[in-house]
Design an enzyme around this catalytic site. Sequence first.
Site, PDB file in Angstrom:
ATOM      1  N   ILE A  16       0.857  -1.489  -0.019  1.00 15.88           N
ATOM      2  CA  ILE A  16      -0.123   0.063  -0.382  1.00 15.88           C
ATOM      3  C   ILE A  16       0.996   1.437   0.170  1.00 15.88           C
ATOM      4  O   ILE A  16       0.496   2.565  -0.725  1.00 15.88           O
ATOM      5  CB  ILE A  16      -0.730  -0.246   0.943  1.00 15.88           C
ATOM      6  CG1 ILE A  16      -2.037   0.973   0.886  1.00 15.88           C
ATOM      7  CG2 ILE A  16      -0.036   0.255   2.674  1.00 15.88           C
ATOM      8  CD1 ILE A  16      -2.906   0.618  -0.347  1.00 15.88           C
ATOM      9  N   ALA A  17       1.859   1.027   0.903  1.00 13.78           N
ATOM     10  CA  ALA A  17       2.628   2.394   0.954  1.00 13.78           C
ATOM     11  C   ALA A  17       3.932   2.427  -0.630  1.00 13.78           C
ATOM     12  O   ALA A  17       3.710   3.565  -1.456  1.00 13.78           O
ATOM     13  CB  ALA A  17       4.394   2.518   1.481  1.00 13.78           C
ATOM     14  N   SER A  37      11.870   2.673   7.491  1.00 12.34           N
ATOM     15  CA  SER A  37      11.806   1.357   7.405  1.00 12.34           C
ATOM     16  C   SER A  37      12.575   0.693   8.878  1.00 12.34           C
ATOM     17  O   SER A  37      13.097   1.441   9.123  1.00 12.34           O
ATOM     18  CB  SER A  37      11.377   0.897   6.643  1.00 12.34           C
ATOM     19  OG  SER A  37      11.615  -0.488   6.849  1.00 12.34           O
ATOM     20  N   ARG A  38      12.048  -0.319   9.156  1.00 15.91           N
ATOM     21  CA  ARG A  38      12.623  -0.692  10.055  1.00 15.91           C
ATOM     22  C   ARG A  38      14.286  -1.555   9.550  1.00 15.91           C
ATOM     23  O   ARG A  38      14.904  -1.878  10.008  1.00 15.91           O
ATOM     24  CB  ARG A  38      12.277  -1.802  11.040  1.00 15.91           C
ATOM     25  CG  ARG A  38      11.287  -1.572  12.039  1.00 15.91           C
ATOM     26  CD  ARG A  38      10.217  -2.281  12.688  1.00 15.91           C
ATOM     27  NE  ARG A  38       9.335  -1.808  14.042  1.00 15.91           N
ATOM     28  CZ  ARG A  38       8.071  -2.430  14.080  1.00 15.91           C
ATOM     29  NH1 ARG A  38       7.567  -3.064  13.836  1.00 15.91           N
ATOM     30  NH2 ARG A  38       7.168  -1.502  14.875  1.00 15.91           N
ATOM     31  N   HIS A  80       0.041   1.360  13.948  1.00 13.32           N
ATOM     32  CA  HIS A  80      -0.612   2.492  14.240  1.00 13.32           C
ATOM     33  C   HIS A  80      -0.370   2.207  14.592  1.00 13.32           C
ATOM     34  O   HIS A  80       0.280   4.226  14.444  1.00 13.32           O
ATOM     35  CB  HIS A  80      -2.214   1.981  13.331  1.00 13.32           C
ATOM     36  CG  HIS A  80      -2.594   1.557  11.772  1.00 13.32           C
ATOM     37  ND1 HIS A  80      -3.370   1.312  11.183  1.00 13.32           N
ATOM     38  CD2 HIS A  80      -1.512   1.426  11.197  1.00 13.32           C
ATOM     39  CE1 HIS A  80      -2.957   1.006   9.604  1.00 13.32           C
ATOM     40  NE2 HIS A  80      -2.148   0.831   9.792  1.00 13.32           N
ATOM     41  N   LYS A  98      -5.872   2.233   6.902  1.00 16.85           N
ATOM     42  CA  LYS A  98      -6.994   1.679   7.570  1.00 16.85           C
ATOM     43  C   LYS A  98      -6.476   0.405   7.780  1.00 16.85           C
ATOM     44  O   LYS A  98      -5.818  -0.176   6.587  1.00 16.85           O
ATOM     45  CB  LYS A  98      -8.144   2.575   7.598  1.00 16.85           C
ATOM     46  CG  LYS A  98      -8.780   1.373   6.063  1.00 16.85           C
ATOM     47  CD  LYS A  98      -7.960   1.388   5.087  1.00 16.85           C
ATOM     48  CE  LYS A  98      -8.024   2.587   4.240  1.00 16.85           C
ATOM     49  NZ  LYS A  98      -7.480   1.943   2.726  1.00 16.85           N
ATOM     50  N   ARG A 168      -3.532 -14.304   8.458  1.00 17.30           N
ATOM     51  CA  ARG A 168      -4.228 -14.763  10.013  1.00 17.30           C
ATOM     52  C   ARG A 168      -2.948 -14.882  10.824  1.00 17.30           C
ATOM     53  O   ARG A 168      -3.279 -15.842  11.609  1.00 17.30           O
ATOM     54  CB  ARG A 168      -3.985 -16.115   8.822  1.00 17.30           C
ATOM     55  CG  ARG A 168      -4.286 -17.005   7.356  1.00 17.30           C
ATOM     56  CD  ARG A 168      -6.061 -17.929   7.926  1.00 17.30           C
ATOM     57  NE  ARG A 168      -4.740 -18.624   8.966  1.00 17.30           N
ATOM     58  CZ  ARG A 168      -4.934 -20.189   8.001  1.00 17.30           C
ATOM     59  NH1 ARG A 168      -5.245 -20.043   6.925  1.00 17.30           N
ATOM     60  NH2 ARG A 168      -5.129 -21.146   9.608  1.00 17.30           N
ATOM     61  N   ASP A 179      -9.023  -6.224   8.053  1.00 22.03           N
ATOM     62  CA  ASP A 179      -8.623  -6.041   6.847  1.00 22.03           C
ATOM     63  C   ASP A 179      -9.195  -5.237   5.703  1.00 22.03           C
ATOM     64  O   ASP A 179      -9.429  -4.234   5.043  1.00 22.03           O
ATOM     65  CB  ASP A 179      -7.606  -6.757   6.637  1.00 22.03           C
ATOM     66  CG  ASP A 179      -6.152  -6.622   5.878  1.00 22.03           C
ATOM     67  OD1 ASP A 179      -6.578  -6.219   4.325  1.00 22.03           O
ATOM     68  OD2 ASP A 179      -5.226  -6.170   5.729  1.00 22.03           O
TER      69      ASP A 179
END
Length: 332
Positions: A16-17, A37-38, A80, A98, A168, A179
């Site tokens: 999505i980014a 990012s991590r 988030h 979202k 999952r 989601d």
Amino acid sequence: MTAKNVRWGILATGGIATAFTGALVDLPDAEVVAVASRSEASARAFAERFGIPRAYGDWNALANDAEVDVVYVATPHAAHRAAAGLCLEAGRNVLCEKAFTLNAREAEELVALARERGSFLMEAMWMYCHPLVRRLKALVDDGAIGEVRTVHADFGLAGPFPPSHRLRDPAQGGGALLDLGVYPVSFAHLLLGEPAEVSARAVLSEEGVDLQTGAVLSWASGALATVHCSITGDTPVAASVTGSAGRIDIPDGFFFPERFVLHRDGCDPEEFTADPADGPRDTLRHEATEVMRALRAGERQSPLVPLDGTLAVMRTLDTIRSQTAVRYPTES
């Protein structure tokens, strides 16, 4: 903000980014100046792909980048609260994907923090920014179909998703509801507001997340909504709104529709279509444009995606989860 551009930071580098950044680079008044990012390697690869000047291997560096006007938080929703909170604490404005958070408590904390700091905050419910969805809402609000009696919306994916998939994984807020179900629930809220009562059922996975959830929402007016989501079946992703004097059908892709049909008593069906130039990426573009409009106007929230509305949706999602026994590891 510069005189011309709104400067964006991107927090996370997933699908999505990637889609949202692709929409931003097409906007002449948007400038993507940093990504975090991590994983520093992931941030650098993302920055190289989109020509972003600064790549950070931790969230703090992005949150404290004073040359960033607004941060787009695109982590899995279990993160988030932490990611958006970090940015708000540092004085950044935030657009957060979202489902806004895991639960209403976390959402309330973010909203309180944004209001305390005087920062802009918005849930990335891009459906609300879509021109055709806005037209549908205007027609309903203007009484085109009379008093709303029923709303239906569904969103399902065929899968199958293995237990290792984020959908999952309880630690990532997995399951169909947060989601996918957030879209049908938000659609019902858009037209009717927060329901007075909720009745929900779900089928759970071995991990304890919902594979399929259905709910009936009811209002004091007598209106009802049926909402459904699934990660085990490819549903039509359709929606309809029925009133005392007509009906509106969105036959597919209701959260980024190409068309809808208005049926009014005594009239021929009337079809409304999206701009042919609009595609899925353009829905993200409309969302980004609304954020930048609000920032330039000095607004702390968007009238299209108000914070009180986001909180109301989170309360409904909480109620559905409480009735279906879905809980996440970080919830006490």
